[in-house]
Scaffold this active site. Structure first.
Site, PDB file in Angstrom:
ATOM      1  N   ASN A  54      71.919 -40.315  79.324  1.00 57.48           N
ATOM      2  CA  ASN A  54      72.565 -40.257  80.639  1.00 57.48           C
ATOM      3  C   ASN A  54      71.511 -40.049  81.717  1.00 57.48           C
ATOM      4  OD1 ASN A  54      75.328 -40.477  79.810  1.00 57.48           O
ATOM      5  ND2 ASN A  54      75.294 -38.335  79.158  1.00 57.48           N
TER       6      ASN A  54
ATOM      7  N   TYR B 131      79.103 -43.346  67.604  1.00 60.28           N
ATOM      8  CA  TYR B 131      78.801 -44.500  68.441  1.00 60.28           C
ATOM      9  C   TYR B 131      78.804 -45.800  67.645  1.00 60.28           C
ATOM     10  CZ  TYR B 131      78.043 -42.254  72.908  1.00 60.28           C
ATOM     11  OH  TYR B 131      78.251 -41.610  74.099  1.00 60.28           O
TER      12      TYR B 131
ATOM     13  N   HIS C  60      82.254 -44.938  79.094  1.00 61.61           N
ATOM     14  CA  HIS C  60      81.228 -45.867  79.597  1.00 61.61           C
ATOM     15  C   HIS C  60      81.769 -47.296  79.720  1.00 61.61           C
ATOM     16  CE1 HIS C  60      77.996 -42.859  79.255  1.00 61.61           C
ATOM     17  NE2 HIS C  60      78.594 -42.498  78.128  1.00 61.61           N
TER      18      HIS C  60
END
Length: 484
Positions: free
Chosen positions: A126, A336, A53
């Site tokens: 997404n 993350y 990303h």
């Protein structure tokens, strides 16, 4: 006066003394994100581009409740019709570098942060409701196949298709990626999904399993391969330009948020594994329930400070919204936030875009990069001299009333074979929903890269397409033959 103990995202902590375990004597669960945050931050207390990303765009806006969901959740930003919550959203491509083109055939990231009064709630998803994998242990391997070959430094169709041919769980997402929806025309003209299954609980302690769907009010628009190829040369930043320009012109893009909601016990008898990220829940079984409207109406004043440094993480959960046994989600709860600690620094949540705008963060994490950075939304708040808990020095205290209901578990602790799950039915259903021209376009797009790989890999993929639908395999085989 004592303050409530919170995580870095401002969410109150119900128990700071005990780890989350499978039974009183059982192992600790990876989804204990508070434990992970404490340990990971501690490891970094003594003093680069996103791995995925990397290319993205973003903006600020509001979320307005249109349907009170208090029967399902205690989360305040989903209650009281008309209530508004500030949001920041980041869109992105997945596999490309920061300088890559916006018009690549690639999933699009769709990350939403709600700045709630009980901390930041991030839905990091997404533009597709499913993903290529159902277990996070395979994520590094998959991303390696989407990046550049270590020898040639070029994109590698052989690696990509070799991996997919050996991991049939990817077929559903591959079918979406190679279809007409594989290249959104802009970030405004696509849906967003939380993709994972999350949990919610209400004041009665009832748990529900939940999926998030952000449906674009601008309508779905996509690019053909030919249109995308031209646009990549003419304007590789077209999606960034489109989003910024539309907001600047007062044409605020909007999405309607819907939830699919499953009572907790339904998961035990449902014929589809509701925690499998490669599957969707049919709407006939769990229809969409409207929650509110997401609107983007303010551009960032400094792209790097406010969008590039925006650090989204699925572990940014708040009272009323929790995790689920989804294996990919369980891995992302750690990965993350840890990626942001590595990329930006241990105190990334103290940067203005990341600090909880609507709630005060009070915790015992100290030192590290950006220590002392003041969140501008709460003035010059002073830390107490105490850096441990519990204590008798007036430090922040845990708030037991926000505890998530216990989750009943069963089964032996083991490494269960992910290949035991069914992989082809929903990919076949999706193929049969397409008209003939869409089916042909799908086959041609697949053949463009599948024709470049070894015959062995081609045969494995053709067998997968046939499991989904015989016509699917036949079309792809014919499209490959035309390129031979």
């Amino acid at each position: 006066m004592t303050h409530r103990l919170t995580a870095q995202n401002g969410a109150p902590i119900s128990d700071d003394q005990n780890s989350l375990t499978a039974g009183a004597r059982g192992p600790v669960a990876l989804q204990d994100w508070h434990l992970i945050e404490k340990l990971a931050h501690f490891n970094r207390e003594r003093i680069p581009e996103r791995v995925v990303h990397a290319k993205g765009s973003g903006a600020y806006g509001t979320f307005t409740v249109t349907n009170d969901l208090s029967q399902y959740t205690i989360a305040d930003h989903f209650q009281q019709v008309g209530k508004q919550t500030e949001v920041v959203v980041r869109f992105s491509t997945v596999g490309g570098e920061a300088g890559s083109a916006d018009a690549e055939r690639d999933p699009r990231g769709f990350a939403v942060r709600f700045y709630t009064k009980n901390g930041n709630h991030d839905v990091v998803g997404n533009n597709t409701p499913v993903f290529f994998l159902r277990d996070g242990i395979k994520f590094p391997d998959f991303i390696h196949t989407q990046k550049r070959n270590p020898a040639t430094n070029l994109k590698d169709p052989q690696a990509m298709w070799d991996f997919w041919s050996l991991n049939p769980e990817a077929l559903h997402q591959v079918t979406i990626l190679m279809s007409d929806r594989g290249i959104p025309a802009s970030y405004r003209h696509m849906n967003g999904y939380g993709s994972h299954t999350f949990s919610m609980w209400n004041n009665n302690g009832e748990r529900f399993w939940v999926k998030f769907h952000f449906k674009t009010q601008q309508g779905i628009q996509n690019l053909s391969n030919e249109q995308a190829d031209k646009l990549k040369g003419i304007d590789p930043d077209h999606a960034q330009r489109d989003l910024y320009g539309s907001i600047q012109d007062g044409d605020s893009p909007r999405w309607t948020l819907y939830l699919q909601i499953m009572p907790e016990l339904d998961a035990e008898k449902y014929d589809i594994n509701p925690f499998d990220l490669t599957k969707v829940w049919p709407h006939k079984d769990y229809p969409l329930i409207e929650a509110g409207v997401l609107e983007l109406n303010r551009n960032a004043e400094n792209y790097f400070n406010e969008i590039e440094q925006a650090a989204f993480a699925p572990s940014n959960l708040v009272p009323g919204v929790g995790a689920s046994p989804d294996k990919m989600l369980q891995a992302r709860l750690f990965a993350y936030a840890d990626a942001q600690r590595y990329r930006i620094g241990a105190n990334y949540n103290q940067l203005p875009v990341n600090c909880p705008h609507a709630s005060q963060a009070n915790h015992y994490q100290r030192a590290g990069a950006f220590a002392g950075t003041a969140c501008p939304y709460h003035g010059d708040s002073k830390e107490s001299g105490v850096n441990y808990g519990p204590n008798t020095q007036g430090g922040p205290e845990q708030s037991a009333q926000y505890a998530e209901p216990p989750l009943r578990l069963s089964g032996d602790l083991d490494r269960y074979d992910r290949f035991a799950e069914e992989n082809f039915a929903q990919a076949g259903d999706l193929y049969r929903l397409m008209d003939e021209s869409q089916q042909q376009a799908l086959a041609d797009t697949i053949a463009a890269t599948l024709s470049q790989v070894t015959v062995e890999v081609q045969q494995r993929m053709l067998a997968q397409f046939a499991e989904a639908d015989a016509g699917y395999a036949e079309r792809v085989q014919q499209a490959i033959a035309k390129r031979s």
